[in-house]
Design a protein around this motif. Structure first.
Motif, PDB file in Angstrom:
ATOM      1  N   ASP A   1       0.814  -1.213   0.000  1.00 32.60           N
ATOM      2  CA  ASP A   1       0.000   0.000   0.000  1.00 32.60           C
ATOM      3  C   ASP A   1       0.849   1.266   0.000  1.00 32.60           C
ATOM      4  O   ASP A   1       0.358   2.359   0.304  1.00 32.60           O
ATOM      5  CB  ASP A   1      -0.932   0.003   1.216  1.00 32.60           C
ATOM      6  CG  ASP A   1      -2.024  -1.052   1.112  1.00 32.60           C
ATOM      7  OD1 ASP A   1      -2.480  -1.317  -0.016  1.00 32.60           O
ATOM      8  OD2 ASP A   1      -2.399  -1.624   2.153  1.00 32.60           O
ATOM      9  N   ILE A   2       2.116   1.107  -0.325  1.00 28.37           N
ATOM     10  CA  ILE A   2       3.024   2.251  -0.461  1.00 28.37           C
ATOM     11  C   ILE A   2       3.319   2.448  -1.946  1.00 28.37           C
ATOM     12  O   ILE A   2       3.615   1.485  -2.657  1.00 28.37           O
ATOM     13  CB  ILE A   2       4.343   2.008   0.294  1.00 28.37           C
ATOM     14  CG1 ILE A   2       4.062   1.802   1.791  1.00 28.37           C
ATOM     15  CG2 ILE A   2       5.305   3.172   0.102  1.00 28.37           C
ATOM     16  CD1 ILE A   2       5.278   1.378   2.589  1.00 28.37           C
ATOM     17  N   ALA A   3       3.229   3.663  -2.405  1.00 31.00           N
ATOM     18  CA  ALA A   3       3.476   3.946  -3.820  1.00 31.00           C
ATOM     19  C   ALA A   3       4.860   3.464  -4.234  1.00 31.00           C
ATOM     20  O   ALA A   3       5.851   3.812  -3.587  1.00 31.00           O
ATOM     21  CB  ALA A   3       3.347   5.441  -4.085  1.00 31.00           C
ATOM     22  N   PRO A   4       4.963   2.658  -5.290  1.00 33.57           N
ATOM     23  CA  PRO A   4       6.282   2.200  -5.750  1.00 33.57           C
ATOM     24  C   PRO A   4       7.257   3.339  -6.019  1.00 33.57           C
ATOM     25  O   PRO A   4       8.465   3.174  -5.826  1.00 33.57           O
ATOM     26  CB  PRO A   4       5.948   1.430  -7.036  1.00 33.57           C
ATOM     27  CG  PRO A   4       4.558   0.934  -6.818  1.00 33.57           C
ATOM     28  CD  PRO A   4       3.869   2.036  -6.067  1.00 33.57           C
ATOM     29  N   VAL A   5       6.744   4.508  -6.422  1.00 32.89           N
ATOM     30  CA  VAL A   5       7.649   5.633  -6.695  1.00 32.89           C
ATOM     31  C   VAL A   5       8.349   6.091  -5.417  1.00 32.89           C
ATOM     32  O   VAL A   5       9.485   6.579  -5.469  1.00 32.89           O
ATOM     33  CB  VAL A   5       6.892   6.816  -7.343  1.00 32.89           C
ATOM     34  CG1 VAL A   5       6.456   6.465  -8.754  1.00 32.89           C
ATOM     35  CG2 VAL A   5       5.698   7.248  -6.491  1.00 32.89           C
ATOM     36  N   LEU A   6       7.699   5.919  -4.271  1.00 31.45           N
ATOM     37  CA  LEU A   6       8.344   6.263  -2.999  1.00 31.45           C
ATOM     38  C   LEU A   6       9.436   5.262  -2.674  1.00 31.45           C
ATOM     39  O   LEU A   6      10.545   5.645  -2.283  1.00 31.45           O
ATOM     40  CB  LEU A   6       7.289   6.312  -1.887  1.00 31.45           C
ATOM     41  CG  LEU A   6       7.694   6.757  -0.465  1.00 31.45           C
ATOM     42  CD1 LEU A   6       8.351   5.667   0.339  1.00 31.45           C
ATOM     43  CD2 LEU A   6       8.566   8.004  -0.509  1.00 31.45           C
ATOM     44  N   VAL A   7       9.151   3.981  -2.874  1.00 25.31           N
ATOM     45  CA  VAL A   7      10.157   2.944  -2.618  1.00 25.31           C
ATOM     46  C   VAL A   7      11.357   3.149  -3.535  1.00 25.31           C
ATOM     47  O   VAL A   7      12.517   3.082  -3.093  1.00 25.31           O
ATOM     48  CB  VAL A   7       9.549   1.540  -2.822  1.00 25.31           C
ATOM     49  CG1 VAL A   7      10.602   0.464  -2.611  1.00 25.31           C
ATOM     50  CG2 VAL A   7       8.364   1.322  -1.876  1.00 25.31           C
ATOM     51  N   GLN A   8      11.102   3.407  -4.797  1.00 28.19           N
ATOM     52  CA  GLN A   8      12.186   3.643  -5.759  1.00 28.19           C
ATOM     53  C   GLN A   8      13.023   4.848  -5.346  1.00 28.19           C
ATOM     54  O   GLN A   8      14.269   4.808  -5.376  1.00 28.19           O
ATOM     55  CB  GLN A   8      11.599   3.874  -7.154  1.00 28.19           C
ATOM     56  CG  GLN A   8      10.921   2.660  -7.752  1.00 28.19           C
ATOM     57  CD  GLN A   8      10.095   3.004  -8.983  1.00 28.19           C
ATOM     58  OE1 GLN A   8       9.714   4.161  -9.190  1.00 28.19           O
ATOM     59  NE2 GLN A   8       9.813   2.008  -9.802  1.00 28.19           N
ATOM     60  N   SER A   9      12.362   5.922  -4.943  1.00 26.21           N
ATOM     61  CA  SER A   9      13.070   7.149  -4.572  1.00 26.21           C
ATOM     62  C   SER A   9      13.921   6.939  -3.330  1.00 26.21           C
ATOM     63  O   SER A   9      15.077   7.387  -3.267  1.00 26.21           O
ATOM     64  CB  SER A   9      12.061   8.277  -4.324  1.00 26.21           C
ATOM     65  OG  SER A   9      11.356   8.596  -5.499  1.00 26.21           O
TER      66      SER A   9
END
Length: 248
Positions: free
Chosen positions: A81-89
């Protein structure tokens, strides 16, 4: 003059007191050693306890907030439930080799040690697993002792939790502002959205806030912070090969 045998009695009593004192000191030292060993082993046991996804660990900073009577914000959110773009960043900002190392980036760590031995200014070499165990079990003090405790713990947690669980815990215990812990609380505090709805720009700004959450404000970034976020945003767009351990 002391009566016959009295001197022997005094000497015996003195020797007995000395033995008793030595035994007391020995017992104190023994218990100190036992307590120290238990404290050293406790984090390794807790790593096992924290493995199930239903468990929601708290950090030492959160415990500190509770003990001092201060309120803090933290809403646990599952990894999916965490945006993949946040994980990538976050990966591109904090630990670009996250999927490749065993909890410790030995190449980076050796470079830092070489710089220190040469008298040069050193940079951080903490991986996400290292930062996670520090947040959960250790203090923020920058000492050789803390680093010595941190490294084996990071390797152990990386082995037990795996990459996805480690990232889930990290993103839920990291501090993004005074009293604001976890990406869900950070996303809502700064941008008024859930962690799953973060945009690429918002994710990059949150990621570059992590190294100094007390002074950096992703909702009102300085020019330098904005430039750094742009760099991380560009790297995140090209991070496909680096995040396979999380999105296989």
């Amino acid at each position: 003059m002391p009566r016959e045998g009295q001197g022997d009695s005094v000497a015996t009593d003195t020797a007995g007191r000395r033995r008793s004192k030595r035994w007391t000191v020995f017992r104190i030292i023994k218990w100190i050693v036992i307590v120290a060993i238990l404290l050293l082993l406790a984090p390794y046991v807790l790593v096992l306890v924290y493995k199930p996804h239903a468990v929601k660990p708290v950090s030492t900073l959160m415990i500190g907030e509770m003990l001092t009577g201060r309120a803090y914000e933290r809403q646990w959110v599952a990894f999916d439930d965490i945006a993949p773009v946040l994980v990538q960043s976050v990966m591109m900002s904090e630990d670009g080799q996250y999927c490749a190392h065993d909890g410790v980036d030995w190449s980076e760590l050796n470079s830092v040690i070489d710089d220190a031995l040469d008298g040069e200014a050193t940079r951080g070499a903490s991986t996400i697993p290292m930062q996670t165990v520090k947040n959960l079990f250790l203090t923020n003090s920058r000492t050789v002792i803390r680093k010595g405790l941190e490294i084996p713990l990071a390797m152990w947690s990386n082995q037990i939790w795996g990459k996805k669980r480690t990232m889930e815990i990290y993103l839920n215990v990291a501090e993004w502002a005074p009293g604001v812990f976890g990406v869900e609380a950070a996303a809502q505090t700064y941008f008024g959205v859930a962690a799953k709805d973060l945009t690429r720009r918002q994710a990059a700004l949150l990621a570059v806030t992590l190294p100094n959450p007390i002074e950096r404000n992703p909702a009102n970034p300085t020019r330098n912070l904005g430039k750094l976020a742009s760099t991380i945003q560009a790297r995140a767009r090209q991070s496909g090969a680096y995040i396979k351990c999380l999105y296989d």
